[in-house]
Enzyme design. Structure first.
Site, mmCIF file in Angstrom:
data_model
loop_
_atom_site.group_PDB
_atom_site.id
_atom_site.type_symbol
_atom_site.label_atom_id
_atom_site.label_comp_id
_atom_site.label_asym_id
_atom_site.label_seq_id
_atom_site.Cartn_x
_atom_site.Cartn_y
_atom_site.Cartn_z
ATOM 1 N N LYS A 13 19.913 -30.534 -8.986
ATOM 2 C CA LYS A 13 19.560 -29.174 -9.414
ATOM 3 C C LYS A 13 18.048 -29.080 -9.664
ATOM 4 O O LYS A 13 17.343 -30.099 -9.687
ATOM 5 C CB LYS A 13 20.363 -28.836 -10.676
ATOM 6 C CG LYS A 13 21.888 -28.768 -10.427
ATOM 7 C CD LYS A 13 22.627 -28.391 -11.712
ATOM 8 C CE LYS A 13 24.122 -28.279 -11.486
ATOM 9 N NZ LYS A 13 24.843 -27.892 -12.743
ATOM 10 N N TYR A 53 28.950 -20.581 -7.174
ATOM 11 C CA TYR A 53 29.478 -20.589 -8.540
ATOM 12 C C TYR A 53 30.447 -19.436 -8.802
ATOM 13 O O TYR A 53 30.694 -19.090 -9.955
ATOM 14 C CB TYR A 53 28.328 -20.567 -9.544
ATOM 15 C CG TYR A 53 27.647 -21.912 -9.731
ATOM 16 C CD1 TYR A 53 28.383 -23.054 -10.072
ATOM 17 C CD2 TYR A 53 26.263 -22.048 -9.592
ATOM 18 C CE1 TYR A 53 27.768 -24.285 -10.251
ATOM 19 C CE2 TYR A 53 25.639 -23.285 -9.781
ATOM 20 C CZ TYR A 53 26.394 -24.395 -10.111
ATOM 21 O OH TYR A 53 25.784 -25.611 -10.309
ATOM 22 N N ASN A 116 21.880 -29.948 -16.548
ATOM 23 C CA ASN A 116 22.630 -31.203 -16.403
ATOM 24 C C ASN A 116 22.393 -31.895 -15.059
ATOM 25 O O ASN A 116 23.210 -32.681 -14.593
ATOM 26 C CB ASN A 116 24.121 -30.984 -16.697
ATOM 27 C CG ASN A 116 24.772 -30.008 -15.740
ATOM 28 O OD1 ASN A 116 24.155 -29.545 -14.790
ATOM 29 N ND2 ASN A 116 26.040 -29.705 -15.987
ATOM 30 N N HIS A 119 24.958 -31.398 -9.419
ATOM 31 C CA HIS A 119 26.275 -30.821 -9.131
ATOM 32 C C HIS A 119 27.023 -31.762 -8.194
ATOM 33 O O HIS A 119 26.422 -32.350 -7.302
ATOM 34 C CB HIS A 119 26.128 -29.458 -8.430
ATOM 35 C CG HIS A 119 27.423 -28.975 -7.856
ATOM 36 N ND1 HIS A 119 28.338 -28.284 -8.602
ATOM 37 C CD2 HIS A 119 27.991 -29.158 -6.632
ATOM 38 C CE1 HIS A 119 29.400 -28.035 -7.847
ATOM 39 N NE2 HIS A 119 29.225 -28.565 -6.651
ATOM 40 N N GLU A 136 32.270 -26.076 -0.355
ATOM 41 C CA GLU A 136 30.852 -26.197 -0.709
ATOM 42 C C GLU A 136 30.041 -26.783 0.452
ATOM 43 O O GLU A 136 28.909 -26.354 0.707
ATOM 44 C CB GLU A 136 30.715 -27.045 -1.977
ATOM 45 C CG GLU A 136 31.321 -26.324 -3.182
ATOM 46 C CD GLU A 136 31.444 -27.178 -4.433
ATOM 47 O OE1 GLU A 136 31.077 -28.376 -4.403
ATOM 48 O OE2 GLU A 136 31.918 -26.638 -5.458
#
Ligand code: IDP
Ligand code: MG
Length: 163
Positions: A13, A53, A116, A119, A136
């Site tokens: 990310k 998402y 975080n 992904h 995805e």
């Protein structure tokens, strides 16, 4: 090879890219014995963020999440190997880095739920129409961007390929 060709979608990310963690993260999956079949340094736009998402649409953190994932470049990857979805999720840790043990990516590199670092596709659940890894991978990569190649070290990673 059929047992070893499960694919999963992984993305460093914007926080992980800015913090210079791409190389370390790639190294972990390489060292585990997974095979890289696609990789792309890219900017996620608003539409892709909403698609990716979509399951979280309507939740209180959704708009912030879309803003975050579109705030800077990401490093998108597809990794292949035995039980890849589950094994990569266990290397990533829990959603909240604060709950992730040392040794996991989020447990080693993060402290905050909203940042975080990474992904990774989740395992298929009852409510999913399409397995998340396939969905995805299809969102982020065209078929011709995925490379079909033989990992020579597979004979040392998988016992059944060693003869
Ligand atoms: P996962 O990334 O471990 O699969 P999900 O529950 O699918 O976790 O949530 C997707 C992402 O949304 C998380 O990685 C995190 O960046 C963000 N997120 C999830 N829950 C919260 C929250 O309560 N506050 C802020 N961000 C959240
Ligand atoms: Mg998820």
């Amino acid at each position: 090879m059929s047992h070893h060709d499960e694919r999963t979608f992984v993305m460093v990310k914007p926080d992980g890219v800015q913090r210079g963690l791409v190389g370390d993260i790639v190294s972990r999956f390489e060292a585990r014995g997974l095979k890289l079949v696609g990789a792309k340094f890219m900017q996620v736009d608003d539409d892709l963020a909403h698609d990716h998402y979509g399951e979280h649409e309507g939740k209180p953190f959704f708009e912030g999440l879309v803003e975050f994932i579109t705030s800077g470049p990401v490093f998108a990857m597809v990794w292949e190997g035995a039980d890849a979805v589950r094994q990569v999720r266990s290397m990533v840790g829990e959603t909240d880095p604060a709950d992730s043990p040392p040794g996991t990516i989020r447990g080693d590199y993060g402290l905050d739920l909203g940042h975080n670092v990474i992904h990774a596709s989740a395992p298929m659940e009852d409510e999913d129409d399409v397995p998340p890894n396939e969905r995805e991978i299809g969102l982020f990569f065209d078929e011709e961007e995925l490379v079909d190649w033989g990992l020579d070290s597979a004979a040392w990673i998988y016992e059944e390929e060693s003869h």
